[in-house]
Design a protein around this motif. Structure first.
Motif: not given
Length: 229
Positions: A170-196
């Motif tokens: 996440m630190c390496n590419a914070p705005g370019q990791i909107f690649k789908g859902i991590d079903f283990e954590s429930g994360s979509t990275s939508l917040g970072l993509y939107f912020a970017y």
């Protein structure tokens, strides 16, 4: 091939439904605030209402971001830049989480000069900060810092905590990791993509806004940073 006019535009239906859900959720959040104000102190300290507010706030933030991404993809998302006193702005965002943070014994520190002024879209920036505060409240041990300052020609907002920090990917590419859902954590990275994307919409001359993630910082955990020209 001619499109069937009887078939609905799914993205439009989705956006309309999200908008309706967001309005209903806003009413729910308002009702929870009224209920919380009327509760005796011992019930407030139990954290049950605060947990409901926290979860509702998380869903509300996700819906706002979904609408934002939809508008972005349809070239309907634009920023409205205005002058703001930043400390007042930060205190307003922090106040929304006072009950939740108190119930979890999390201290929130605001570090900002009283007369600091910035030029940015208030609603979009508030949405980013609220989403980051919501995540910080979930992962921190017991401290969050909300910080703002000028760095050259940029207004910088930082949210840091003393949790375990961000994964290296996440630190390496914070705005370019909107690649789908991590079903283990429930994360979509939508917040970072939107912020970017919102940061990129803030422009001045050749400069555009940006976001950064790092670990360490003032509290030793994760640090989210958004720079706006």
């Amino acid at each position: 091939m001619t499109e069937d006019p009887s078939k609905p535009d799914f993205s439009m239906v989705m956006a309309s439904s999200v908008h309706d859900m967001k309005n209903s959720l806003s009413m729910l959040l308002h009702s929870l605030e009224l209920i919380s104000d009327e509760l005796p102190e011992e019930m407030k300290k139990s954290g049950k209402v605060a947990t409901l507010q926290y979860e509702a706030e998380r869903v509300n933030n996700d819906l706002i971001q979904l609408l934002g991404v939809y508008r972005l993809e349809n070239d309907k998302l634009s920023v409205h830049i205005d002058e703001h006193y930043i400390r007042d702005f930060l205190e307003e965002q922090a106040a929304r989480y006072e009950v939740l943070l108190n119930s979890r014994s999390i201290s929130l520190i605001i570090e900002c000069e009283d007369d600091l002024v910035g030029y940015f879209d208030r609603d979009m920036t508030a949405g980013i900060i609220n989403n980051t505060l919501t995540n910080a409240a979930r992962y921190t041990r017991d401290k969050i810092k909300l910080k703002a300052y000028h760095d050259g020609r940029h207004t910088v907002f930082e949210i840091s905590d003393n949790g375990a920090g961000y994964p290296a990917s996440m630190c390496n590419a914070p705005g370019q990791i909107f690649k789908g859902i991590d079903f283990e954590s429930g994360s979509t990275s939508l917040g970072l993509y939107f912020a970017y994307q919102v940061a990129k919409l803030h422009k001045q001359g050749d400069e555009t806004g940006s976001i950064e993630l790092e670990n360490g910082g003032d509290l030793g955990g994760g640090v989210f940073r958004i720079r706006l020209p």
